[in-house]
Structure formats: C-alpha cells, structure tokens
Design a protein around this motif. Structure first.
Motif, PDB file in Angstrom:
ATOM      1  N   GLN A 145       0.822  -1.202   0.000  1.00  0.00           N
ATOM      2  CA  GLN A 145       0.000   0.000   0.000  1.00  0.00           C
ATOM      3  C   GLN A 145       0.865   1.264   0.000  1.00  0.00           C
ATOM      4  O   GLN A 145       0.560   2.245  -0.690  1.00  0.00           O
ATOM      5  N   VAL A 146       1.942   1.242   0.784  1.00  0.00           N
ATOM      6  CA  VAL A 146       2.829   2.404   0.832  1.00  0.00           C
ATOM      7  C   VAL A 146       3.535   2.587  -0.506  1.00  0.00           C
ATOM      8  O   VAL A 146       3.687   3.711  -1.000  1.00  0.00           O
ATOM      9  N   GLN A 147       3.973   1.477  -1.111  1.00  0.00           N
ATOM     10  CA  GLN A 147       4.613   1.572  -2.425  1.00  0.00           C
ATOM     11  C   GLN A 147       3.646   2.108  -3.474  1.00  0.00           C
ATOM     12  O   GLN A 147       4.030   2.911  -4.333  1.00  0.00           O
ATOM     13  N   ALA A 148       2.390   1.648  -3.393  1.00  0.00           N
ATOM     14  CA  ALA A 148       1.386   2.141  -4.341  1.00  0.00           C
ATOM     15  C   ALA A 148       1.176   3.647  -4.165  1.00  0.00           C
ATOM     16  O   ALA A 148       1.035   4.385  -5.149  1.00  0.00           O
ATOM     17  N   MET A 149       1.169   4.128  -2.916  1.00  0.00           N
ATOM     18  CA  MET A 149       1.029   5.568  -2.674  1.00  0.00           C
ATOM     19  C   MET A 149       2.223   6.327  -3.232  1.00  0.00           C
ATOM     20  O   MET A 149       2.066   7.381  -3.858  1.00  0.00           O
ATOM     21  N   ARG A 150       3.426   5.784  -3.016  1.00  0.00           N
ATOM     22  CA  ARG A 150       4.631   6.444  -3.535  1.00  0.00           C
ATOM     23  C   ARG A 150       4.591   6.525  -5.051  1.00  0.00           C
ATOM     24  O   ARG A 150       4.891   7.577  -5.642  1.00  0.00           O
ATOM     25  N   ASP A 151       4.213   5.440  -5.724  1.00  0.00           N
ATOM     26  CA  ASP A 151       4.145   5.447  -7.187  1.00  0.00           C
ATOM     27  C   ASP A 151       3.066   6.399  -7.687  1.00  0.00           C
ATOM     28  O   ASP A 151       3.238   7.071  -8.706  1.00  0.00           O
ATOM     29  N   ILE A 198       7.394   8.461   3.974  1.00  0.00           N
ATOM     30  CA  ILE A 198       7.245   7.322   3.061  1.00  0.00           C
ATOM     31  C   ILE A 198       8.608   6.727   2.733  1.00  0.00           C
ATOM     32  O   ILE A 198       8.780   5.502   2.687  1.00  0.00           O
ATOM     33  N   SER A 199       9.591   7.594   2.486  1.00  0.00           N
ATOM     34  CA  SER A 199      10.938   7.111   2.164  1.00  0.00           C
ATOM     35  C   SER A 199      11.513   6.270   3.297  1.00  0.00           C
ATOM     36  O   SER A 199      12.087   5.197   3.064  1.00  0.00           O
ATOM     37  N   VAL A 200      11.365   6.730   4.530  1.00  0.00           N
ATOM     38  CA  VAL A 200      11.889   5.977   5.668  1.00  0.00           C
ATOM     39  C   VAL A 200      11.115   4.679   5.852  1.00  0.00           C
ATOM     40  O   VAL A 200      11.692   3.631   6.159  1.00  0.00           O
ATOM     41  N   ARG A 201       9.810   4.725   5.643  1.00  0.00           N
ATOM     42  CA  ARG A 201       8.992   3.504   5.807  1.00  0.00           C
ATOM     43  C   ARG A 201       9.401   2.425   4.828  1.00  0.00           C
ATOM     44  O   ARG A 201       9.396   1.229   5.153  1.00  0.00           O
ATOM     45  N   LEU A 202       9.793   2.808   3.615  1.00  0.00           N
ATOM     46  CA  LEU A 202      10.165   1.817   2.597  1.00  0.00           C
ATOM     47  C   LEU A 202      11.648   1.468   2.634  1.00  0.00           C
ATOM     48  O   LEU A 202      12.101   0.663   1.820  1.00  0.00           O
ATOM     49  N   SER A 203      12.396   2.055   3.541  1.00  0.00           N
ATOM     50  CA  SER A 203      13.812   1.721   3.676  1.00  0.00           C
ATOM     51  C   SER A 203      13.969   0.457   4.523  1.00  0.00           C
ATOM     52  O   SER A 203      12.987  -0.126   5.003  1.00  0.00           O
ATOM     53  N   ASN A 204      15.208   0.054   4.696  1.00  0.00           N
ATOM     54  CA  ASN A 204      15.492  -1.161   5.464  1.00  0.00           C
ATOM     55  C   ASN A 204      15.757  -0.879   6.942  1.00  0.00           C
ATOM     56  O   ASN A 204      16.273  -1.727   7.663  1.00  0.00           O
ATOM     57  N   ARG A 205      15.412   0.313   7.395  1.00  0.00           N
ATOM     58  CA  ARG A 205      15.659   0.655   8.789  1.00  0.00           C
ATOM     59  C   ARG A 205      14.706  -0.114   9.719  1.00  0.00           C
ATOM     60  O   ARG A 205      13.545  -0.366   9.377  1.00  0.00           O
ATOM     61  N   VAL A 206      15.192  -0.432  10.889  1.00  0.00           N
ATOM     62  CA  VAL A 206      14.363  -1.100  11.888  1.00  0.00           C
ATOM     63  C   VAL A 206      13.431  -0.066  12.509  1.00  0.00           C
ATOM     64  O   VAL A 206      13.882   1.001  12.917  1.00  0.00           O
ATOM     65  N   PRO A 207      12.127  -0.346  12.586  1.00  0.00           N
ATOM     66  CA  PRO A 207      11.204   0.632  13.181  1.00  0.00           C
ATOM     67  C   PRO A 207      11.582   0.925  14.626  1.00  0.00           C
ATOM     68  O   PRO A 207      11.917   0.017  15.394  1.00  0.00           O
ATOM     69  N   PRO A 208      11.555   2.199  15.023  1.00  0.00           N
ATOM     70  CA  PRO A 208      11.895   2.533  16.411  1.00  0.00           C
ATOM     71  C   PRO A 208      10.846   2.003  17.390  1.00  0.00           C
ATOM     72  O   PRO A 208       9.725   1.664  17.010  1.00  0.00           O
ATOM     73  N   ARG A 209      11.220   1.964  18.644  1.00  0.00           N
ATOM     74  CA  ARG A 209      10.347   1.387  19.665  1.00  0.00           C
ATOM     75  C   ARG A 209       9.037   2.158  19.800  1.00  0.00           C
ATOM     76  O   ARG A 209       7.994   1.565  20.135  1.00  0.00           O
TER      77      ARG A 209
END
Length: 338
Positions: free
Chosen positions: A89-95, A116-127
């Motif tokens: 869904q996030v990728q669809a919004m970005r596109d 959106i960029s941070v959500r689609l990155s490989n970062r571990v979600p913060p607590r």
C-alpha cells in the motif's frame, strides 16, 4: 466584558469540543483556524490565536486529545499511520505521487515524502512505533478529484464555433466559397473572431490572417473591427481594416482553428495551459542562459523532457497558443519584451 485570557480559554474549549466530535480527538492548526473562523463574530472568536494554542497544548492530556502542531509531531503521526499499512500500500502511494506530477499536493509535502521514504527503507522501526495507535484522520492533502470530462466530437466543437446557421445561408456560403463547400473552411460569426484566424476571401484576394479584433459596444449599434496581417501589396491597397456587425460571418480555415487550439478538447486545453505556465515561469532562466524564447517544437521538447508526463508533439500548437495568450497579458519577462 471578559478578559483576553477568558476569551482564549473559551475558544480553546470550542476547539476541544470540535476535536472530540469531528476530528478523531486530534487538534491541528487547520482545526484551530476553522473553529476560530466559525466563531469570528462571537466574543471568543476575538481571542489571540497563539494564546489559544498554548492553552490547548497545556490542557491536551487532561482533555484526552492529541495535539499535532509542529512538523515533528506530524512526521511521527504519519509514521504511525504508515507503520500500520502494508508495504504494498505504501509503495502504491509512492508510485501514485510520482506519477501524479506537480498538481498533486503530496508532491510538495516534504514531511509525507520523508516519512514514506523511511517507511520503505530497510531501517528497523523505532520502539515508539511498537503497539502505537495511529490517529484516525488523514494528515495530508489528497489531490482534487477531476470532474468527468464531457467528451465532444470534432464536429460538435466546430458546431459550437459556428453557432446555429440557417440552412439557406449555409448553402449560399457553400456556393460562394469553394473552401466551405469542400470542408476546409467554416463560417464563423465575427463576434467570435480571434487574432490568428485565417479568413478566406470570396474573390481575387488571397486568404488573410486576422491581426487584431476590437469589439465596440457604442454609441450606436455594436460593431466589430478587424485588421488583417497583409501578405501582399494588393491586400494593403484594397484596405487592411474591415468593419462588421457582430452577427456577420467570415469564412475561417479549419487549419487555422486547429492551430489556435479551438478544436481541442477541454482536457487538452487544461494540460496545454499548465505546460504554458511552466514555459512562462522558466522564461527568465531561459533568457539568462541564452536559449531561444521562441516556443518551437525543439524548444518545447527540450523544456518538457524532464516532466513525468511530457506533452506529445500533437499538443505543441495548443501550448504555443496558450503561451501567446500569456504574452498578450504581459507575462513575458521585461528582459524579453521589446
């Protein structure tokens, strides 16, 4: 008469009520502005807006509402919403944002784009995102929904230009003008004449291009004066000005109507206007760079090749007509005006 602090407290109470009833227990700048505009004619509506916001922030926890005033607060609220969305869904919004172009308000929302960029990155979600409860309201502006276009055929658009025409008069025009008979020209009321239209002459004279159109409403009967762009000595000798009644007709070539964009659809006109606006906005930079200010096909292609959806060459004549309309209104930068 109440004090300034009492006004602010009364206004803050109204904002809290609106947040609980209509905004998912969330207070934003837009909600404060809307409520204060609604109560502008009341006593509490005269409160200082900054004081109202300070009271709201101080009492938010006791009122069980969430305050989102700063970019950082909005960023984490959007991160919470994106955290509960599927990656697809996030990728669809970005596109969708990438394909929408400059008209989509989300393109200019740097907080949303970064989230959106941070959500689609490989970062571990913060607590802080673990077991979070996102707000129920949308925190970004959606693009305006376009009204469905009423599609018309080319013949219908020609009929709109010519207007209702008596059958006997149409037959007389066809007998007098061969171009009307073979369909390469149509009768256009002088009241709808525009500069750039090519008018077919009945006898001897070559086809002439309308230079200027002036509408006169009085005194006396209304009338229209046209000036021609002379192409030969014979034209200038015969006379380059003609005066008509608004209901008179001139025979205009279909090709010139197409070059002026008068046979284009509404959607094409809207797109051409946006590209013309971009051309005019960048004219100063183009002039400073020594590039040509003439909207030739090559210049238009170079100017719009970086767009997400560049215009097709078939739209270039309509874009040129829109640029000419901008220039007629003084939109051309002073450095390029003569």
């Amino acid at each position: 008469m109440i004090t300034a602090m009492q006004r602010a407290e009364a206004m803050a109470l109204q904002v809290f009520i609106a947040a609980r009833r209509h905004n998912g227990r969330v207070v934003t700048h837009d909600l404060v502005d809307a409520v204060m505009s609604r109560d502008a004619d009341k006593e509490q509506g005269k409160a200082n807006k900054e004081t109202v916001r300070r009271i709201i922030r101080r009492q938010a926890e006791a009122e069980f509402v969430r305050v989102i005033f700063t970019d950082e607060e909005r960023y984490w609220a959007i991160r919470e919403q994106l955290h509960h969305m599927d990656t697809g869904q996030v990728q669809a919004m970005r596109d969708e944002i990438a394909d929408a172009g400059y008209d989509d308000p989300r393109v200019w929302d740097r907080v949303l784009v970064e989230a959106i960029s941070v959500r689609l990155s490989n970062r571990v979600p913060p607590r802080r995102l673990w077991r979070c409860r996102p707000v129920s309201i949308r925190l970004w502006d959606e693009p305006a929904q376009e009204l469905p276009e009423v599609r018309t055929t080319r013949g219908e658009r020609l009929a709109e230009i010519t207007g209702p025409l008596d059958a006997s008069l149409a037959e007389a025009f066809a007998d007098m003008y061969g171009a009307v008979a073979n369909g390469t020209a149509v009768p256009v009321p002088v009241g709808k004449a525009r500069a750039g239209m090519v008018v077919v002459a009945a006898v001897r004279l070559e086809d002439r291009t309308i230079g200027t159109v002036r509408q006169h409403t009085g005194p006396g009967q209304p009338w229209v004066s046209l000036t021609w762009t002379c192409r030969s000595h014979q034209d200038s000798v015969i006379g380059d000005r003609r005066v008509f009644a608004p209901e008179d007709y001139v025979m205009v070539t279909v090709e010139s109507l197409e070059s002026l964009g008068m046979l284009a659809s509404r959607r094409d006109h809207v797109r051409a206007g946006k590209f013309a606006g971009k051309w005019v906005a960048e004219s100063e930079h183009r002039h400073a760079s020594g590039l040509s200010s003439e909207p030739t096909d090559e210049a238009l292609q170079a100017a719009f090749q970086g767009c997400v959806k560049p215009p097709k060459p078939e739209l270039y004549p309509l874009i040129r007509a829109e640029i000419a309309a901008w220039d007629d209104n003084g939109a051309r930068p002073p450095a390029e005006r003569q």
